[in-house]
Structures are given as C-alpha cells and as structure tokens.
Design a protein around this motif. Structure first.
Motif, PDB file in Angstrom:
ATOM      1  N   VAL A 154     -31.449   5.762   7.493  1.00  0.00           N
ATOM      2  CA  VAL A 154     -30.995   4.437   7.035  1.00  0.00           C
ATOM      3  C   VAL A 154     -29.587   4.563   6.450  1.00  0.00           C
ATOM      4  O   VAL A 154     -28.669   3.801   6.785  1.00  0.00           O
ATOM      5  CB  VAL A 154     -31.974   3.867   5.975  1.00  0.00           C
ATOM      6  N   GLU A 155     -29.419   5.589   5.604  1.00  0.00           N
ATOM      7  CA  GLU A 155     -28.107   5.767   4.956  1.00  0.00           C
ATOM      8  C   GLU A 155     -27.015   6.071   5.991  1.00  0.00           C
ATOM      9  O   GLU A 155     -25.920   5.500   5.947  1.00  0.00           O
ATOM     10  CB  GLU A 155     -28.190   6.904   3.920  1.00  0.00           C
ATOM     11  N   ALA A 156     -27.324   6.960   6.936  1.00  0.00           N
ATOM     12  CA  ALA A 156     -26.314   7.324   7.945  1.00  0.00           C
ATOM     13  C   ALA A 156     -25.928   6.100   8.782  1.00  0.00           C
ATOM     14  O   ALA A 156     -24.743   5.887   9.073  1.00  0.00           O
ATOM     15  CB  ALA A 156     -26.852   8.442   8.838  1.00  0.00           C
ATOM     16  N   SER A 157     -26.927   5.298   9.164  1.00  0.00           N
ATOM     17  CA  SER A 157     -26.640   4.116  10.003  1.00  0.00           C
ATOM     18  C   SER A 157     -25.754   3.136   9.237  1.00  0.00           C
ATOM     19  O   SER A 157     -24.747   2.642   9.767  1.00  0.00           O
ATOM     20  CB  SER A 157     -27.944   3.415  10.404  1.00  0.00           C
ATOM     21  N   GLU A 158     -26.139   2.859   7.986  1.00  0.00           N
ATOM     22  CA  GLU A 158     -25.354   1.896   7.201  1.00  0.00           C
ATOM     23  C   GLU A 158     -23.947   2.410   6.951  1.00  0.00           C
ATOM     24  O   GLU A 158     -22.963   1.675   7.067  1.00  0.00           O
ATOM     25  CB  GLU A 158     -26.049   1.620   5.852  1.00  0.00           C
ATOM     26  N   ARG A 159     -23.837   3.695   6.628  1.00  0.00           N
ATOM     27  CA  ARG A 159     -22.509   4.214   6.259  1.00  0.00           C
ATOM     28  C   ARG A 159     -21.589   4.360   7.468  1.00  0.00           C
ATOM     29  O   ARG A 159     -20.387   4.128   7.377  1.00  0.00           O
ATOM     30  CB  ARG A 159     -22.657   5.554   5.528  1.00  0.00           C
ATOM     31  N   LEU A 160     -22.156   4.761   8.600  1.00  0.00           N
ATOM     32  CA  LEU A 160     -21.291   4.893   9.782  1.00  0.00           C
ATOM     33  C   LEU A 160     -20.764   3.516  10.191  1.00  0.00           C
ATOM     34  O   LEU A 160     -19.577   3.350  10.490  1.00  0.00           O
ATOM     35  CB  LEU A 160     -22.035   5.566  10.932  1.00  0.00           C
ATOM     36  N   LEU A 161     -21.656   2.517  10.163  1.00  0.00           N
ATOM     37  CA  LEU A 161     -21.203   1.158  10.485  1.00  0.00           C
ATOM     38  C   LEU A 161     -20.150   0.688   9.485  1.00  0.00           C
ATOM     39  O   LEU A 161     -19.118   0.125   9.860  1.00  0.00           O
ATOM     40  CB  LEU A 161     -22.394   0.186  10.480  1.00  0.00           C
ATOM     41  N   ALA A 184     -25.882  15.379   8.423  1.00  0.00           N
ATOM     42  CA  ALA A 184     -24.527  15.862   8.704  1.00  0.00           C
ATOM     43  C   ALA A 184     -23.537  14.705   8.810  1.00  0.00           C
ATOM     44  O   ALA A 184     -22.379  14.834   8.385  1.00  0.00           O
ATOM     45  CB  ALA A 184     -24.527  16.681   9.999  1.00  0.00           C
ATOM     46  N   VAL A 185     -23.984  13.574   9.359  1.00  0.00           N
ATOM     47  CA  VAL A 185     -23.101  12.397   9.426  1.00  0.00           C
ATOM     48  C   VAL A 185     -22.715  11.967   8.008  1.00  0.00           C
ATOM     49  O   VAL A 185     -21.545  11.703   7.702  1.00  0.00           O
ATOM     50  CB  VAL A 185     -23.803  11.243  10.191  1.00  0.00           C
ATOM     51  N   CYS A 186     -23.707  11.927   7.118  1.00  0.00           N
ATOM     52  CA  CYS A 186     -23.424  11.507   5.725  1.00  0.00           C
ATOM     53  C   CYS A 186     -22.551  12.535   5.014  1.00  0.00           C
ATOM     54  O   CYS A 186     -21.618  12.171   4.280  1.00  0.00           O
ATOM     55  CB  CYS A 186     -24.725  11.289   4.951  1.00  0.00           C
ATOM     56  N   ALA A 187     -22.839  13.816   5.223  1.00  0.00           N
ATOM     57  CA  ALA A 187     -22.040  14.866   4.566  1.00  0.00           C
ATOM     58  C   ALA A 187     -20.595  14.801   5.050  1.00  0.00           C
ATOM     59  O   ALA A 187     -19.655  14.966   4.256  1.00  0.00           O
ATOM     60  CB  ALA A 187     -22.643  16.242   4.854  1.00  0.00           C
TER      61      ALA A 187
END
Ligand SMILES: Cc1ncc(COP(=O)(O)O)c(C=O)c1O
Length: 432
Positions: free
Chosen positions: A106-113, A318-321
């Motif tokens: 959820v965090e990775a999807s929201e942050r990448l967008l 890894a996306v979030c990091a």
C-alpha cells in the motif's frame, strides 16, 4: 596483456591474463549456463564486492562503475541508508504475499504515484510488474482494452521496450506484429518539427480512429543514446490528445533521476497517460510498474495483469527505501549538479581521442560513439584493464559502437575525474 575467448561445444569463456579466480569462475559458468543469458561484454568482470560507485573483482581489480548494473543501482552499491531503510520496510514480512495485501505494498503504491503526481496529475493508479518488459506489456494491454475497436499499435522507431511479448513487438523498426506502425524518432539528422508532424498526420489519416496507443522512449537508450529536442515529445503529446490516443512513456531506464529530473516526462515537459518505470525504481531488487490514468488501468479486471512476482514485499520495500534515499539525500539535485562535470569530462576525452566521434546525453546518461566496432570493444577492454589494478566498468557497446556512461547518481566530481584520467591512460594504448 591478453584476453582470449575459448570455444567449447556448449559455450565460450572470456579469459584474462593474471585472473586465476575470475577465469575459473567464467569457465565454470560457461559450462553450465547458456550464452543467451547475457549480452556480450568483452571484459565480463567477475565481481564479488561493491561499495558506492566502486566494484571489486574476485582477483582484486577495482573498477569505477560506469554502468550501474544497467541503469539499475542508481544509489550505488551497499548504500547505507538504502540498506537500513530496506530492512526496516521489509520487517518480518513473508517473502511472498501473493493474493494477500501487505502494508508495504500500500505504501509503495501510494508513494510511487505521489512521486509522479506532483508533475503529472494523470498518475492516478498503478499496476506492478516484475520486469520492465512486463510493465510495458501491462500498459499496452490496458490501452488496448480501453478502446478495443482500435487494433493499431503506434510506436516511435528504434525504441527498446524489452524482448518479450508485446514489448518486443513495439521495439525496433520492424515488427512481427502486423498491427504495429512505427513513426520516426530524431536521431543523427534531427530535422524539423514539420517533418515529424507530417508523418503523424499521415498515420492518423491512414488509420483514422483505429490507433490504440503511441509508445515512446523519452530518449533512445539501447539504440545508441539519442536525446530528442523538447518539441518532439510535445508534438507526440499534442497528436495523441487530438486523436484520443493514450501516450505511453517508457521510463524503464530514465526513471528516478537519470535525466536530471525524477522522471524524464518532467525533463521533456509532457504528461503521458501511462508511465512505465523499472530498473532504478527499486535500486536493484526486481520491480517495475505502470502508473497512469485510472480509466486505463481499471480496464484490466481481476487476474488480467496478475503474476507470481509482481509487488513482492521485497520489491515494495525496495521501492520505498529508494524513495526514502531520494527524498532525504536530494539525489536528483545531486545528479543535476554533477551532470555538467560529467559532460565536460567526456567532451575532453572526445577531444583527446579522435576515435570518439560523438558524445550524446543528458543528466547522468551519455553515449560515447566510437569510430567502429573494433575500437568500441577495445575501449571496453582497455578500460577494464585500467592502470595498476584500477579500471572503469562498461557494458559491451550498444548499437555496436556506442559506450554508455551511466554511473550511479551518487558519483562525485573527484571520482569522475579519476575515472576519466584512467580512461585517458587506458585508451592511449589503443592503436599503439
Ligand atoms: C527503455 C527500456 N524499456 C524496457 C526495457 C525492458 O526491461 P526489462 O529488461 O526489465 O524487461 C528496457 C531494458 O533495458 C529499457 O531500457
């Protein structure tokens, strides 16, 4: 110093003088792994360590990394904050969470967008993939499902979108898929806007309302580093808007800072309908994604874009990091600041060696075009051999004679100068 290639029935192994450990490992691998696994790189470093922008081979050779994997490890190797944040985000999550939801997804999807939406409001929804070509495939599926009465797939010529499926179909200049049509991309002779406009008009007249999408690379990477004038992508965007054709921007290679902006669509001032990211998005952990208009992404119903390795907890952590490091260390600003240093250093090399016939690029992605294939291969090898056990790592030439320069974005001025001095000495041996 000699380098030879020995051929056996199954395979060939590259051999370098005074590399006992590396040679043995290359030979063992050649005996068990098919050659098709990799593209040919004449040096074929056998690497056991990496830190920052440096790679260390099993025989102790130290190489300045001018490749970043293949524009993947944008933060360099063993980046302390990346490693710490990666472990933090992954926590105790199971390694596969197929058809489950993890907080990190959820965090990775929201942050990448969110990282795209500030400059492209069309970044509304996301679909994850495990590789760039799978992300491209999902983007094409979404656009095809959106206007199913439109069979034609338009692509800019000489792009590289991957080898698999529809990504392979829209790659290059000729397609096995009879529904693919290519339009020109500015290369050596850029020409004027009107020429490209005429070509697009001819395409839309020929196929009126039958074009499902237009896919392009921001700059041609694999075709040898051709970076278009800004009016080119603006023209593509205008044409797409006029004909209700979703524009797919393949940022598998350019995402996360390469061109001096977080995304190349910012560099080129356009708002694509779908943006595909990969490579650097997770700094080396396999991950890719397509992000864009919800009405396109939502065309794919349950199962239509699912697969085993998309959005694994490792990928999402890894996306979030990666985003953590970009945000806290100002990586894009660093890239912008260092880009002119790199360009000057490469232009100085070109001035010193007449066999370098062109330097093309932006941000921290350049192509050094060599006069011929043999010189390009010799440059890769001599860079690897370097001076006193210190060299520069390149991949094998692109488009036969172009060396790509794409170091981790954290490279500093001193390392650029050191690497280019090494190249100066190493390349002075060519032809002598
Ligand atoms: C622009 C671009 N698109 C797509 C791909 C395919 O990505 P992958 O190799 O992860 O499938 C690549 C890989 O080099 C690329 O450079």
């Amino acid at each position: 110093m000699n380098t030879t290639t020995t051929h056996s029935k199954q395979a060939a192994a590259i051999v370098h003088d005074r590399e006992d450990r590396g040679n043995k490992l290359r030979q063992r691998l050649a005996a068990v792994e098919g050659r098709g696994q990799r593209t040919r790189t004449p040096s074929l470093a056998v690497v056991s360590d990496g830190e920052g922008v440096e790679l260390v081979t099993v025989d102790g050779r130290r190489l300045v990394d001018f490749a970043s994997g293949v524009l993947v490890t944008n933060l360099g190797h063993r980046h302390p904050l990346f490693e710490e944040r990666y472990r933090h985000h992954l926590g105790r999550c199971p390694l596969s969470a197929y058809n489950m939801v993890t907080p990190i997804e959820v965090e990775a999807s929201e942050r990448l967008l969110a990282s795209m939406a500030a400059s492209n409001p069309k970044a509304e929804k996301i679909l994850w993939a495990a590789s760039g070509s799978e992300g491209i495939q999902k983007a094409i599926w979404a656009a095809m499902a959106f206007q199913p009465d439109r069979p034609i797939l338009a692509a800019t010529r000489h792009g590289f979108h991957g080898k698999k499926g529809l990504a392979g179909d829209v790659t290059g200049e000729a397609s096995p898929n009879p529904n693919v049509r290519f339009v020109s991309f500015p290369m050596r002779d850029v020409g004027d806007l009107e020429t490209y406009e005429r070509e697009l008009t001819a395409l839309s007249l020929q196929f009126s309302d039958h074009i499902a999408l237009l896919i392009t690379e921001p700059y041609l990477g694999a075709a040898g580093s051709f970076h278009p004038p800004h009016w080119y992508h603006e023209l593509l965007e205008r044409w797409c808007t006029e004909h209700h054709i979703p524009l797919i921007f393949d940022e598998v290679q350019s995402c996360h800072g390469r061109t001096g902006s977080m995304y190349a669509f910012e560099t080129y001032g356009v708002n694509p309908d779908l943006v595909v990211v990969g490579k650097g998005v997770a700094n080396g952990i396999p991950a890719a994604a397509v992000a864009g208009r919800a009405d396109l992404i939502d065309m794919l119903d349950y199962g239509a874009a699912s697969d085993t390795f998309s959005a694994t907890p490792m990928a999402c952590a890894a996306v979030c990091a990666t985003l953590d490091v970009f945000e806290s260390e100002g990586i894009v600003a660093q890239c912008q600041a260092i880009a002119p240093v790199m360009r000057r250093a490469l232009e100085e090399l070109a001035a010193a060696f007449p066999f370098i016939t062109a330097v093309r690029g932006e941000g921290l992605v350049y192509g050094l075009e060599m006069q011929d294939v043999a010189t390009a291969e010799a440059c890769v090898l001599e860079a690897y051999r370097g001076v006193n056990g210190r060299g520069v790592h390149f991949l094998g030439p692109l488009a036969e004679r172009v060396l790509r320069v794409s170091p981790p974005l954290i490279i500093d001025e001193a390392t650029i100068h050191e690497a280019c001095e090494l190249l100066h000495t190493a390349w002075s041996r060519i032809g002598s």
